[in-house]
Design an enzyme around this catalytic site. Structure first.
Site, PDB file in Angstrom:
ATOM      1  N   CYS A 165     124.862  52.726 120.687  1.00 56.20           N
ATOM      2  CA  CYS A 165     125.709  52.036 121.672  1.00 56.20           C
ATOM      3  C   CYS A 165     127.167  52.153 121.265  1.00 56.20           C
ATOM      4  CB  CYS A 165     125.312  50.574 121.832  1.00 56.20           C
ATOM      5  SG  CYS A 165     125.877  49.486 120.521  1.00 56.20           S
ATOM      6  N   GLU A 203     115.937  52.129 123.985  1.00 57.63           N
ATOM      7  CA  GLU A 203     115.863  51.217 122.843  1.00 57.63           C
ATOM      8  C   GLU A 203     117.198  51.177 122.142  1.00 57.63           C
ATOM      9  OE1 GLU A 203     114.946  50.672 118.350  1.00 57.63           O
ATOM     10  OE2 GLU A 203     116.052  52.200 119.478  1.00 57.63           O
ATOM     11  N   ARG A 249     111.935  43.188 112.485  1.00 56.17           N
ATOM     12  CA  ARG A 249     112.847  44.177 113.079  1.00 56.17           C
ATOM     13  C   ARG A 249     112.988  43.899 114.564  1.00 56.17           C
ATOM     14  NH1 ARG A 249     114.325  49.090 111.135  1.00 56.17           N
ATOM     15  NH2 ARG A 249     115.146  50.652 112.572  1.00 56.17           N
ATOM     16  N   ARG A 251     114.720  44.642 118.147  1.00 55.48           N
ATOM     17  CA  ARG A 251     115.426  45.660 118.910  1.00 55.48           C
ATOM     18  C   ARG A 251     115.340  45.308 120.393  1.00 55.48           C
ATOM     19  NH1 ARG A 251     117.016  46.497 114.583  1.00 55.48           N
ATOM     20  NH2 ARG A 251     117.240  48.459 113.447  1.00 55.48           N
TER      21      ARG A 251
END
Length: 419
Positions: A165, A203, A249, A251
């Site tokens: 991003c 993702e 984790r 995401r």
């Protein structure tokens, strides 16, 4: 750049295959062509692949050169791209492309669900090496280049991308397609606009939600929904620990469906009932001494943590017990230092690398690359052909396969229901 040459012999006949320099797309064209040799996607790569095959195969005489490639050479090339740990399912039911592919976490999940990858892109050379070792295919390079985009075939079903991003320059603008120019999302959006896949699966890091005060995500959703014509439900933060791997984790997942499919609702998958801990992925045998910390390095970590603790900060190393789950594995030293373990099975404390001090006697070590692979849901027959430093980077950058697969299954079920 110097080319590597290998000589192969079959039935007493020798031929040479030159492995082309890394910076162009020739290896990608060839492996994509060979992977699709028995289906219509082959035609998309055939023109260039034909020329490259003529370049890399050394023929005995002019008569043999009139053919595209000798049968012996062709069969060996086909064997090389198919004799891999994770080949394409024989009776695949959908097609997808894999952008910013890394080492193929998306591909692993999609193939497990019966999908065929018809195009993949990843610019990192070491990641390409791991990808080829496991899937028999060399990814295309820089997806921002029009030449690379031109190799993407038509009529695939799902676009997968774990894109980085970046902030968009949207001051005073509506935050639409043109405002994303110069970012990697723009290239994803451009491909979606041109190829119009039935579904998309993106993702990214959890921080995308707050990136640039939320403007980045707002622009992405506006482009997908209004400019490109996709139904995009509210993105969801998914934690890998809920899907069968012992790693905390988080995401963000963004899924979308082309409007003409008339999908108007989407439910993300529920968490798996079975919970796992580090002991489920821990090495079964004693690991090499090189993974154990030196006394001096360990003391440095202790001092660093104490300094931050005195300031009220929670920074520093962490030791994961066998009955706990790991912190997120990430690129860089802290990805390993936040995931140290105690393993007292060591018997030989002789250093195998140049270290300051001695090997610590407390049994404190780094996790191994194979343990990181398991934390991301990669099976043990996944080949790790690169040095440890590259392996840690590749698994730290990867998606968690089981979480991706659980969500992808929901996407595929909806697509099939609408056909």
């Amino acid at each position: 750049m110097k080319e590597n040459i290998s000589i192969d012999e079959f039935d007493g006949k020798k031929f040479k295959i030159r492995f082309i320099k890394e910076e162009d797309n020739r290896k990608a064209v060839l492996t994509h062509y060979l992977h699709n040799y028995d289906n219509g996607v082959k035609d998309h790569f055939e023109e260039e692949a034909t020329e490259y095959l003529k370049q890399i195969v050394e023929y005995k005489n002019e008569e043999e050169k009139q053919n595209l490639v000798s049968d012996i050479a062709l069969q060996q090339l086909l064997f090389e791209v198919r004799d891999v740990p994770f080949p394409t399912p024989e009776n695949y039911t959908f097609k997808f492309i894999d952008l910013f592919a890394g080492i193929g976490g998306f591909r692993m999940a999609m193939q497990n669900l019966g999908g065929k990858c018809v195009f993949t892109s990843e610019w990192d050379v070491n990641a390409q090496k791991t990808y080829k070792a496991n899937y028999g295919e060399v990814p295309f390079g820089d997806i921002t280049k029009d030449r690379t985009k031109n190799f993407i075939p038509n009529n695939f079903d799902i676009l997968c991308a774990g894109f980085p991003c970046q902030a968009f320059s949207i001051a005073g603008k509506r935050g639409g397609f043109e405002d994303t120019r110069g970012t990697l999302f723009f290239d994803v959006a451009e491909i979606i606009k041109l190829k119009k896949p039935k579904a998309i699966f993106l993702e990214n890091v959890k921080g995308l939600r707050s990136h640039d005060k939320g403007k980045t995500l707002e622009t992405i959703l506006n482009v997908l929904r209004n400019d490109l014509g996709y139904y995009v439900p509210k993105p969801q933060v998914v934690n890998a620990k809920e899907f069968g791997v012992p790693q905390n984790r988080e995401r963000i997942y963004i899924v979308g469906f082309r409007n003409d499919l008339e999908v108007n609702s989407f439910e993300y998958p529920e968490s798996f009932e079975k919970k796992v801990t580090f002991k489920d992925v821990k090495e079964k045998k004693v690991v090499p001494t090189k993974y154990y910390l030196s006394t001096q390095y360990l003391q440095t970590l202790v001092n660093h943590k104490e300094r931050h603790a005195s300031k009220g900060n929670g920074f520093g190393y962490a030791i994961i017990k066998d009955n706990e789950i790991s912190n997120a594995i990430v690129v860089g030293g802290m990805g390993r230092e936040r995931n140290l373990v105690i393993d007292d099975r060591i018997t030989d404390y002789t250093p195998t690398t140049h270290i300051k001090g001695e090997v610590n006697r407390k049994g404190i070590r780094k996790m191994t690359p194979r343990e990181w692979a398991r934390l991301q849901g990669f099976p043990d027959n996944f080949i790790i052909p690169v040095a440890d430093a590259s392996a840690y980077k590749q698994f730290g950058n990867s998606v968690a396969v089981p979480a991706i697969q659980a969500t992808a299954e929901k996407i595929i079920d909806l697509i099939k229901a609408k056909l």
